[in-house]
Design an enzyme around this catalytic site. Structure first.
Site, PDB file in Angstrom:
ATOM      1  N   LYS A 193       0.855  -1.194   0.000  1.00 61.58           N
ATOM      2  CA  LYS A 193       0.000   0.000   0.000  1.00 61.58           C
ATOM      3  C   LYS A 193       0.887   1.239   0.000  1.00 61.58           C
ATOM      4  O   LYS A 193       1.441   1.628   1.025  1.00 61.58           O
ATOM      5  CB  LYS A 193      -0.940   0.059   1.207  1.00 61.58           C
ATOM      6  CG  LYS A 193      -2.050   1.086   0.922  1.00 61.58           C
ATOM      7  CD  LYS A 193      -2.717   1.649   2.139  1.00 61.58           C
ATOM      8  CE  LYS A 193      -2.050   2.873   2.702  1.00 61.58           C
ATOM      9  NZ  LYS A 193      -1.995   4.057   1.818  1.00 61.58           N
ATOM     10  N   GLU A 268       9.698   1.108  10.532  1.00 55.20           N
ATOM     11  CA  GLU A 268      10.734   2.126  10.285  1.00 55.20           C
ATOM     12  C   GLU A 268      10.044   3.467  10.437  1.00 55.20           C
ATOM     13  O   GLU A 268       9.225   3.847   9.593  1.00 55.20           O
ATOM     14  CB  GLU A 268      11.300   1.984   8.861  1.00 55.20           C
ATOM     15  CG  GLU A 268      12.043   0.686   8.588  1.00 55.20           C
ATOM     16  CD  GLU A 268      13.399   0.609   9.274  1.00 55.20           C
ATOM     17  OE1 GLU A 268      13.877   1.622   9.801  1.00 55.20           O
ATOM     18  OE2 GLU A 268      13.967  -0.499   9.291  1.00 55.20           O
ATOM     19  N   CYS A 302      13.421  10.954   6.963  1.00 48.70           N
ATOM     20  CA  CYS A 302      13.352  10.454   8.339  1.00 48.70           C
ATOM     21  C   CYS A 302      14.698  10.621   9.030  1.00 48.70           C
ATOM     22  O   CYS A 302      14.762  10.810  10.230  1.00 48.70           O
ATOM     23  CB  CYS A 302      12.931   8.987   8.331  1.00 48.70           C
ATOM     24  SG  CYS A 302      14.003   7.951   7.333  1.00 48.70           S
ATOM     25  N   GLU A 401       9.000  15.994  15.191  1.00 46.76           N
ATOM     26  CA  GLU A 401       9.526  15.875  13.827  1.00 46.76           C
ATOM     27  C   GLU A 401       8.759  16.832  12.909  1.00 46.76           C
ATOM     28  O   GLU A 401       7.535  16.723  12.789  1.00 46.76           O
ATOM     29  CB  GLU A 401       9.345  14.431  13.349  1.00 46.76           C
ATOM     30  CG  GLU A 401      10.022  14.149  12.032  1.00 46.76           C
ATOM     31  CD  GLU A 401       9.763  12.732  11.535  1.00 46.76           C
ATOM     32  OE1 GLU A 401       8.645  12.220  11.750  1.00 46.76           O
ATOM     33  OE2 GLU A 401      10.664  12.154  10.910  1.00 46.76           O
TER      34      GLU A 401
HETATM   35  P1  NAD Z   1       2.115   8.215   7.690  1.00 40.04           P
HETATM   36  O1  NAD Z   1       2.334   7.427   8.907  1.00 40.04           O
HETATM   37  O2  NAD Z   1       1.094   9.297   7.720  1.00 40.04           O
HETATM   38  O3  NAD Z   1       1.726   7.296   6.452  1.00 40.04           O
HETATM   39  C1  NAD Z   1       2.533   6.228   6.008  1.00 40.04           C
HETATM   40  C2  NAD Z   1       1.657   5.208   5.333  1.00 40.04           C
HETATM   41  O4  NAD Z   1       0.778   4.672   6.301  1.00 40.04           O
HETATM   42  C3  NAD Z   1       0.776   5.773   4.225  1.00 40.04           C
HETATM   43  O5  NAD Z   1       0.684   4.820   3.191  1.00 40.04           O
HETATM   44  C4  NAD Z   1      -0.560   5.940   4.926  1.00 40.04           C
HETATM   45  O6  NAD Z   1      -1.653   5.888   4.039  1.00 40.04           O
HETATM   46  C5  NAD Z   1      -0.552   4.734   5.845  1.00 40.04           C
HETATM   47  N1  NAD Z   1      -1.410   4.846   7.017  1.00 40.04           N
HETATM   48  C6  NAD Z   1      -1.789   5.970   7.679  1.00 40.04           C
HETATM   49  N2  NAD Z   1      -2.623   5.654   8.704  1.00 40.04           N
HETATM   50  C7  NAD Z   1      -2.759   4.306   8.688  1.00 40.04           C
HETATM   51  C8  NAD Z   1      -3.470   3.381   9.490  1.00 40.04           C
HETATM   52  N3  NAD Z   1      -4.211   3.782  10.522  1.00 40.04           N
HETATM   53  N4  NAD Z   1      -3.385   2.064   9.200  1.00 40.04           N
HETATM   54  C9  NAD Z   1      -2.619   1.633   8.180  1.00 40.04           C
HETATM   55  N5  NAD Z   1      -1.939   2.468   7.365  1.00 40.04           N
HETATM   56  C10 NAD Z   1      -1.980   3.791   7.624  1.00 40.04           C
HETATM   57  O7  NAD Z   1       3.540   8.751   7.333  1.00 40.04           O
HETATM   58  P2  NAD Z   1       3.896   9.703   6.152  1.00 40.04           P
HETATM   59  O8  NAD Z   1       3.419  11.055   6.553  1.00 40.04           O
HETATM   60  O9  NAD Z   1       3.453   9.112   4.859  1.00 40.04           O
HETATM   61  O10 NAD Z   1       5.485   9.620   6.199  1.00 40.04           O
HETATM   62  C11 NAD Z   1       6.229  10.419   7.013  1.00 40.04           C
HETATM   63  C12 NAD Z   1       6.742   9.671   8.213  1.00 40.04           C
HETATM   64  O11 NAD Z   1       7.442   8.499   7.816  1.00 40.04           O
HETATM   65  C13 NAD Z   1       7.748  10.494   8.988  1.00 40.04           C
HETATM   66  O12 NAD Z   1       7.510  10.353  10.368  1.00 40.04           O
HETATM   67  C14 NAD Z   1       9.071   9.870   8.610  1.00 40.04           C
HETATM   68  O13 NAD Z   1      10.093  10.077   9.544  1.00 40.04           O
HETATM   69  C15 NAD Z   1       8.700   8.438   8.476  1.00 40.04           C
HETATM   70  N6  NAD Z   1       9.693   7.716   7.658  1.00 40.04           N
HETATM   71  C16 NAD Z   1      10.516   6.804   8.245  1.00 40.04           C
HETATM   72  C17 NAD Z   1      11.497   6.141   7.491  1.00 40.04           C
HETATM   73  C18 NAD Z   1      12.442   5.142   8.105  1.00 40.04           C
HETATM   74  O14 NAD Z   1      13.043   4.378   7.361  1.00 40.04           O
HETATM   75  N7  NAD Z   1      12.618   5.112   9.424  1.00 40.04           N
HETATM   76  C19 NAD Z   1      11.609   6.425   6.128  1.00 40.04           C
HETATM   77  C20 NAD Z   1      10.766   7.374   5.575  1.00 40.04           C
HETATM   78  C21 NAD Z   1       9.792   8.006   6.344  1.00 40.04           C
END
Ligand code: NAD
Length: 508
Positions: A193, A268, A302, A401
């Site tokens: 997804k 992650e 991130c 963040e």
């Molecule tokens: P997000 O958590 O809002 O969304 C990530 C994914 O999760 C999306 O596909 C979203 O649709 C899905 N999602 C959201 N709510 C959900 C739920 N209740 N159940 C299942 N899926 C759900 O994050 P984002 O805003 O897309 O990304 C930014 C975040 O990701 C930042 O905090 C960043 O630090 C982190 N990130 C971490 C890494 C790593 O490797 N540690 C890499 C990239 C980004």
């Protein structure tokens, strides 16, 4: 000025953008449910519509999980010889590399990432993810134990089953490809997804993987918002593993959903990493590296070294040079190969980042540079690269963040103070240190509570090393052995070497 030239650029490159994106199951897009919610996918550089995403319902999710389960049970992929699976993964890497321009353009129009950054770094990494895991599975071996006299115990690994792979929008292909490669290499099937903001590049990636020979149904894709489609996927009883890259708050919700089935999770998550510049550092290199650590990928990384800590004797020199270079960053159209910082990925995110600029002022920080919707753009979700001087690590802007082109800078006196500040965080993803003192570098290496410590270097990653976070930055690690452990079940088998007397029960 950024305008519909993006659409023209795609057309000129012969790239087909589907008018609608639906779920992708068994090698084709399925017709959307009549009640499906239509979500616009907007180009963040010019606010024009790129495509329409028809949100996958519970039924669509069920179809996708069912297809993955059927592919798994059929054995075509899990029981394929390792050699054959390696060959397909290597062909996949090749195809990703050959199609990198198309993948980059599809990603740029959804995510606003500079195309040069994608073709120079992220898409080659996406390709490498497949060839890397192809190599790794060829070297894996089981274990044997012979301590129990007369018996041979062997330990083998089997694929875990069907995985839900949930990816974010900030580096859609680089991150989704790591999830998909590490999952399918060990014989699993999956439902990916992507973020609802960035569906196109991942969809094209899956088509390329099938072109390379991954059987249809092994990788399926569902699209939609997290609390709707994402929630339906991670709570589906047919899911054996959940890999999630995204925000820490979302991870909590996914973990609650996973608890119902006790599904193992690999997370992650976010970070608020320290970037420490010590008095004995090469200041010019520290400035070069710190800029990359904060502002690359439009600041949406991130692993951002977004809390810059600088030791007093070099503070003025570092801050002056850093601010001058930030002012000089080329903010602009992500299609322009010279652009260094593009727009943020969507309007609400731009507003969120700007709200942290307002908060910085409220909290008494001094905005040294930036802090505005980028001037000179009448459209697009631009924020000018920003840095704020702070004196207290407990401020919200130092603890939360921001996930945009926003850094705080704090001056410290003693190395112990820098270490304490670096560790004063709920996160523990990475840390950066700039110093020429080897003993200090080694102290930092042992004292910093983070999954990766970079000394005198920005963002270098060896795929053989684990990557992941301490504390609320994650659970588990990306890495070959770590992924093998997550995506497989271990099985012990005990065989006698000779016919031996079995103790007889129930005999007079
Ligand atoms: P997000 O958590 O809002 O969304 C990530 C994914 O999760 C999306 O596909 C979203 O649709 C899905 N999602 C959201 N709510 C959900 C739920 N209740 N159940 C299942 N899926 C759900 O994050 P984002 O805003 O897309 O990304 C930014 C975040 O990701 C930042 O905090 C960043 O630090 C982190 N990130 C971490 C890494 C790593 O490797 N540690 C890499 C990239 C980004």
């Amino acid at each position: 000025m950024v305008d519909s030239r993006h659409t023209e650029a795609l057309a000129a490159a012969g790239i087909d953008v589907p008018e609608q994106v639906t779920a992708y199951v068994r090698g084709r897009q399925v017709a959307a449910d009549t009640a499906a919610v239509a979500l616009p996918v907007i180009n963040p550089a010019n606010e024009e519509s790129v495509t329409q995403l028809m949100e996958a319902s519970d039924t669509d999710v069920g179809l996708a999980v069912g297809a993955a389960r059927e592919a798994f049970e059929s054995g075509a992929w899990p029981r394929m010889s390792v050699k054959q699976r390696q060959a397909i993964l290597r062909d996949a890497a090749q195809l990703v590399a050959e199609n990198q321009q198309e993948l980059a353009l599809l990603e740029t129009v959804c995510a606003g990432l500079p195309v040069a950054h994608l073709t120079g770094r992220q898409i080659p990494r996406a390709a490498e993810n497949f060839s890397f895991f192809a190599d790794y599975i060829g070297l894996m071996a089981g274990e044997t134990f012979e301590q129990e006299a007369g018996f041979l115990t062997t330990v083998t690994r089997e694929p875990a089953g069907v995985a839900a792979l949930v990816a974010p929008w900030n580096a859609p292909l680089a991150l989704a490809s790591m999830q998909i490669a590490s999952c399918i290499a060990f014989g699993n099937c999956c439902v990916s997804k992507p973020s609802e903001y960035t569906p196109l590049s991942v969809l094209r990636l899956v088509q390329l993987l099938e072109q390379a020979g991954v059987p249809e149904g092994v990788i399926n894709v569902v699209n939609g918002r997290g609390p709707v489609t994402g929630h339906a996927l991670v709570s589906h009883p047919g899911i054996d593993r959940i890999a999630f890259t995204g925000g820490t708050a979302t991870a909590r919700s996914i973990m609650r959903d996973a608890a119902a089935q006790l599904t193992p999770v690999h997370f992650e998550l976010g970070g608020k990493s320290a970037n420490m510049v010590f008095a004995d550092a090469d200041v010019e290199r520290a400035v070069d590296g710190s800029l990359i650590n904060v502002y690359s990928n439009n600041g949406q990384i991130c692993i951002a070294g977004s809390r810059i800590l600088v030791q007093r004797p070099v503070a003025e020199a570092f801050i002056d040079a850093f601010v001058a270079r930030v002012k000089n960053l080329r903010v602009g159209d992500p299609m322009d190969p010279l652009t260094e910082v593009g727009p943020l990925a969507f309007a609400a995110h731009r507003d969120r980042v700007l709200s942290y600029v307002a908060l910085a002022r409220e909290e008494g920080a001094e905005i040294l540079v930036g802090g505005t919707s980028a001037p000179g753009f009448d459209r697009g979700y631009y924020v000018s690269p920003t840095a704020a001087l702070v004196t207290d690590n407990n401020l919200r802007i130092c603890q939360e963040e921001v996930f945009g082109p926003f850094a705080t800078i704090q001056v410290f006196d003693e190395p112990e103070e820098a270490i304490a500040i670096a560790n004063e965080s709920d996160y523990g993803l990475v840390a950066y240190a700039w110093t020429s003192d080897l003993a200090l570098a080694m102290t930092l290496q042992s004292e910093i509570r983070a999954g990766t410590v970079w000394i005198n270097t920005p963002l270098v990653r060896d795929l053989r090393a684990p990557f992941g976070g301490f504390k609320q930055s994650g659970i588990g690690r990306d890495g070959p052995r770590q992924c093998a452990e997550f995506y497989t079940e271990e099985k012990a088998t005990i065989v006698p070497r000779v016919t031996f007397p079995i103790r007889k029960m129930g005999v007079d």
